[in-house]
Structure formats: structure tokens, C-alpha cells
Scaffold this active site. Sequence first.
Site, PDB file in Angstrom:
ATOM      1  N   HIS A  53       0.833  -1.200   0.000  1.00  0.00           N
ATOM      2  CA  HIS A  53       0.000   0.000   0.000  1.00  0.00           C
ATOM      3  C   HIS A  53       0.868   1.250   0.000  1.00  0.00           C
ATOM      4  CE1 HIS A  53      -2.916   3.050   1.052  1.00  0.00           C
ATOM      5  NE2 HIS A  53      -3.843   2.195   0.655  1.00  0.00           N
ATOM      6  N   GLU A 111       0.912   4.060  -2.758  1.00  0.00           N
ATOM      7  CA  GLU A 111       0.884   5.382  -2.141  1.00  0.00           C
ATOM      8  C   GLU A 111       2.135   5.678  -1.326  1.00  0.00           C
ATOM      9  OE1 GLU A 111      -2.895   5.936  -0.068  1.00  0.00           O
ATOM     10  OE2 GLU A 111      -3.912   4.940  -1.733  1.00  0.00           O
ATOM     11  N   HIS A 119      -7.578  -1.870  -4.360  1.00  0.00           N
ATOM     12  CA  HIS A 119      -6.252  -1.618  -4.954  1.00  0.00           C
ATOM     13  C   HIS A 119      -5.815  -2.782  -5.855  1.00  0.00           C
ATOM     14  CE1 HIS A 119      -5.418   2.120  -3.003  1.00  0.00           C
ATOM     15  NE2 HIS A 119      -5.550   1.620  -1.783  1.00  0.00           N
TER      16      HIS A 119
HETATM   17 CO    CO Z   1      -5.678   2.786  -0.087  1.00  0.00          CO
END
Ligand code: CO
Length: 289
Positions: A173, A203, A235
Site C-alpha cells: 500500500h 501510495e 487496490h
Molecule cells: Co488505499
Amino acid sequence: MSYYFSFIFSLFFLFFSLFSGQTLAQTAKQGILLVTFGSSYQQAEKAYELIDQKVKKAFPRTPVYWAYTSKKIRNKLAKEGKQIDSPPLALAKMLEQGFSEVVVQSLHVIPGEEFDYLKQIVNRFAHLPKGFKKISLGKPLLYSSKDVKEVVKKLYPVLPKLNKEEAFLFMGHGTEHPADVYYAGLNYWLQNKDKRLFLATVEGSIELEDILPDLRKNKIKRIYLMPFMSVAGDHAHNDLAGKEEDSWASTLTKLGFECVPYLKGLGEIESVVDIWVKHLQQAYKELDN
Ligand code: CO
């Protein structure tokens, strides 16, 4: 005569300690609260069910509850008729039901923003008037550097066997939180295990383009894509394997790689779930301190 009295006294003492021990055990009502970010994807259920099963197997006599930290997900599920509690609401309900000792287990991957939030909630509940007698918090999947090494060791044997031209790429993530550095540590141990294992984040600071030179250097042709997240949710289905132009699958395909989505959440892999369960067992022991 004095021997006789001391014998009676020991008997009395023994009886008393047994009795008080029993009352103590009866008054402590213990419970477990599992906390995850949450997902509205059907496939996420598979991961949550496995985690639920494994926790209940490790703690057969302790009631297990769930809470999601994401308000967006909770609202979305509520509209579909599925009510999921936030961590503070779940804890308040457990308090009302008379639980006196609670272990909260984080099902997050790294000790980032979501874990910080949970830690603060647990802290507040630890100091609540007429609150729990004891409350402890279990660590996320990756906390110690030992965890990072161990997850790679547990994960590797369940991945598809790779030939020379194949690589395995994980989508972590990632975050602006300092804990983003866990992904760099993870990448180190993945590469240490096998030069064809890679990780980048959606991210975080390690981006897809950062690993492209290594993919090319190793003459990789086919890439398996797997989320390094507790569930294969939004995602995984969109940013990783989606048809959109900017998904990793589309980007890599354009660059000439063949992509094979391997959409399994970490929570669907038994040996990885064992690490979360181990952290829960450690937090459970902390109740005795
Ligand atoms: Co997210």
C-alpha cells in the site's frame, strides 16, 4: 499439638487460595476484538473468514468480535444492510456486555496511520472510568525486523515456482507515514530470498518505475502481480490488475511484459495469518502483567 494446628492452618490456607483464585477467574470476562481497515469486496470475506477461523481455533473459549477502521467502507456496507462497528463502538458494546479484559488485535500490515489511530483508541479505553480492568493491543503483521524477515520466509513456499524469465511483483500500500520504510525493508528480504521477487507501492515512496531497471536487467518477460495487503480488494482489482490505462498491469503490458494477476490477500494465506495470531497470543500474555 503445634503440628496439628499448622496442618489445619495450611488446609484452611489452601482452601482459601483455591476459592479466591476461582472467584477471580469467574469475574474476568475476556474477549478479542479484531480490527482491520475493511473492504467491501466479496473476495475480502475469504481472508476475514480464514483469520476468524484461525483466531477462534487458537482461543476456543474467547468470544471474537470485529471492527473496521475505515468509515467510508462502513458506510458503504451499511447501505448494503451490513452493519460493522468502528473500534470505539465495538469496545463500548463489549464494555456494556460486561467484558473486563480485552485484547485488540490489529490486522493492519504496518504500524502506520491506522495502527496509530487504534493505539490511541485503546489508550483512551485503558483510562476510561468504570472501563475495562485490562486492555492490550496486538501488533500489526510487520512490527519487529524479525517479522519482516519471517513473512518473506512464510510467503515464499506458497508462491508459484518461477522460471528464469519470470518475476513476482508485490503491490504494497505505502503511506506518507514514517512506517513507509517497512516496505524498503521488505524489499530487501524479498530480494535476499530470490532476485526475482520485487515490491513497489501505490501510495508510498517505492514506485513502479523504481524497479523497472532491475526487471529489465534480469531479462524478465512474465510478471505475476500480487497485492501485499491483508485482502485483495479495491487496490488489487483496480490499481494493480485493472483494465484502466494507469494500472500496473496496463503499464507493464505496454512496456512489453506479460502480466499474470495473482490476486490473493495476505489474509488468505494460512502461514501468514499465523504471524497475526502469534502477535495476538503475545498481546494476550500482556493481560497477565
Ligand atoms: Co488505499
